[in-house]
Scaffold this motif. Structure first.
Motif, short mmCIF file in Angstrom:
data_model
loop_
_atom_site.label_atom_id
_atom_site.label_comp_id
_atom_site.label_asym_id
_atom_site.label_seq_id
_atom_site.Cartn_x
_atom_site.Cartn_y
_atom_site.Cartn_z
N VAL A 95 43.42 43.64 31.91
CA VAL A 95 42.11 43.20 32.40
C VAL A 95 41.04 44.29 32.32
O VAL A 95 39.94 44.10 32.83
CB VAL A 95 42.19 42.64 33.84
CG1 VAL A 95 43.02 41.37 33.87
CG2 VAL A 95 42.75 43.69 34.81
N ILE A 96 41.37 45.43 31.70
CA ILE A 96 40.32 46.43 31.44
C ILE A 96 40.39 46.82 29.97
O ILE A 96 41.42 46.67 29.32
CB ILE A 96 40.45 47.69 32.34
CG1 ILE A 96 41.81 48.38 32.18
CG2 ILE A 96 40.20 47.35 33.79
CD1 ILE A 96 41.93 49.68 32.97
N ARG A 146 36.24 49.42 31.23
CA ARG A 146 35.46 48.32 31.79
C ARG A 146 36.36 47.16 32.19
O ARG A 146 37.37 46.88 31.52
CB ARG A 146 34.44 47.81 30.76
CG ARG A 146 33.24 48.73 30.61
CD ARG A 146 32.17 48.06 29.77
NE ARG A 146 31.05 48.95 29.56
CZ ARG A 146 30.02 49.08 30.40
NH1 ARG A 146 29.96 48.34 31.49
NH2 ARG A 146 29.04 49.91 30.14
N LEU A 147 35.94 46.47 33.24
CA LEU A 147 36.66 45.29 33.70
C LEU A 147 36.30 44.11 32.79
O LEU A 147 35.12 43.82 32.59
CB LEU A 147 36.24 44.97 35.14
CG LEU A 147 36.85 43.72 35.77
CD1 LEU A 147 38.36 43.89 35.96
CD2 LEU A 147 36.19 43.43 37.12
N ALA A 152 40.03 38.79 33.87
CA ALA A 152 40.40 39.07 35.26
C ALA A 152 40.28 37.79 36.10
O ALA A 152 41.18 37.44 36.87
CB ALA A 152 39.49 40.16 35.83
N ARG A 153 39.17 37.09 35.90
CA ARG A 153 38.94 35.88 36.70
C ARG A 153 40.00 34.82 36.39
O ARG A 153 40.46 34.09 37.27
CB ARG A 153 37.53 35.34 36.38
CG ARG A 153 37.04 34.27 37.31
CD ARG A 153 36.90 34.82 38.73
NE ARG A 153 36.61 33.75 39.69
CZ ARG A 153 37.55 33.02 40.27
NH1 ARG A 153 38.83 33.21 40.02
NH2 ARG A 153 37.21 32.08 41.15
N ALA A 154 40.42 34.78 35.11
CA ALA A 154 41.41 33.78 34.71
C ALA A 154 42.77 34.06 35.36
O ALA A 154 43.60 33.16 35.48
CB ALA A 154 41.55 33.77 33.19
N LEU A 226 43.41 40.77 42.28
CA LEU A 226 44.21 41.22 41.14
C LEU A 226 45.33 42.17 41.58
O LEU A 226 46.45 42.10 41.07
CB LEU A 226 43.33 41.97 40.13
CG LEU A 226 42.36 41.14 39.29
CD1 LEU A 226 41.39 42.06 38.55
CD2 LEU A 226 43.12 40.25 38.30
N LEU A 227 45.00 43.06 42.51
CA LEU A 227 45.94 44.12 42.86
C LEU A 227 46.76 43.80 44.11
O LEU A 227 47.56 44.63 44.56
CB LEU A 227 45.18 45.44 43.01
CG LEU A 227 44.59 45.95 41.68
CD1 LEU A 227 43.54 47.03 41.90
CD2 LEU A 227 45.69 46.48 40.77
#
Ligand code: GLU
Length: 284
Positions: A95-96, A146-147, A152-154, A226-227
């Motif tokens: 995701v980054i 970068r994010l 990430a949202r998915a 996410l974490l």
């Protein structure tokens, strides 16, 4: 929820002014009203902008005002490896992505995004191929992590938002900030990730801070999801403004706490100038 834990987390990039004192008093007020804890954290991860003399001044000014905190002060620069580990986790999740765009594009993005945020990054490096990335890295090109907002949202299959104290559910729209910078060679982690990580490890369950950071909260709740970190409640308070309606800033020396002190004012005089912080404490 266990005991209430709040914090004040200034960056030592200048001297504290009345607005900081009001924010710290409010955060401390919430903790004291609930028999909880109030923590102090120095967000000094951006070595280019933070100075040891400002860190020392923050401690001194808060102490002078009688604004005591619980436990040791957490200093972010002492925890760099923990932040790197977080970045490695996000990298493993895919995701980054590394961004090689000019430093100017990403430099502004490391600190807390107050005031006029730069326009969202257009995502130029998001689609770079693996070979291209490897070649640039082999050539020693500087890059930022970068994010990838969309990826990430998915990965988060639930509504994203937070409880805003006194207001209710606040829907998060992190994509509005674009693919924010989470790490850089010269600043191993950005505000977004460091503050979110620290709120989790310090078990902060109510974040009290100025409304200028409300947009950042959307990214922070995404990182929490996410974490697997707990999500605190938030209370974004109005910013103190000067007579002309401009928000106070660290550069406005005339409102720095130390100038009040140098001019012979007592802590009690300064407190009288602050908003009625105790009446602002609402636990809804
Ligand atoms: N360190 C940030 C600043 O000084 C504030 C962090 C926060 O309260 O989340 O602007």
């Amino acid at each position: 929820m266990g005991a209430l834990i709040t914090r004040f987390a200034p960056s030592p990039t200048g001297f504290l002014h009345l607005g900081h004192a009001a924010s710290a008093l409010l955060a401390r007020g919430y903790a004291r009203a609930a028999g909880g804890q109030f923590l102090l954290r120095l967000e000094d991860i951006d070595a280019g902008r933070c100075r040891a003399e400002f860190a020392a001044a923050i401690i001194e000014d808060l102490s002078w005002l009688g604004l005591d905190w619980d436990g040791p002060v957490r200093v972010q620069s002492a925890h760099v490896q923990d932040y790197r580990d977080c970045l490695a986790r996000l990298q493993a999740m895919g995701v980054i992505y590394p961004c090689f765009c000019s430093r100017r594009d990403s430099a502004a993005a490391v600190g807390a995004p107050q005031g006029d945020a730069p326009p969202p990054y257009p995502g130029r490096c998001r689609t770079l191929g693996a070979e291209d990335v490897a070649a640039r890295m082999a050539a020693g090109r500087a890059f930022a992590w970068r994010l990838d907002q969309a990826r990430a949202r998915a990965m988060v299959d639930r509504r994203l938002g937070w409880h805003e104290v006194g207001v209710g559910w606040a829907e998060a729209a992190p994509e509005r900030l674009g693919d924010v910078v989470l790490g850089r060679k010269d600043a191993p982690v950005s505000y977004f990730l460091a503050a979110t990580h620290d709120d989790a490890v310090q078990q902060v369950n109510l974040v009290v801070r100025g409304e200028d950071l409300r947009a950042a909260t959307a990214v922070q709740v995404l990182l929490q999801a996410l974490l697997g970190w707990p999500r605190p409640d938030y209370r974004h308070h109005a910013l103190m403004r000067d007579g002309a309606g401009r928000r106070l800033a660290k550069r406005d020396g005339d409102v720095a706490l130390r100038d009040w002190r140098a001019a012979g004012y007592l802590p009690s005089d300064v407190r009288k100038r602050l908003p009625e912080w105790h009446s602002m404490v609402t636990l809804a």
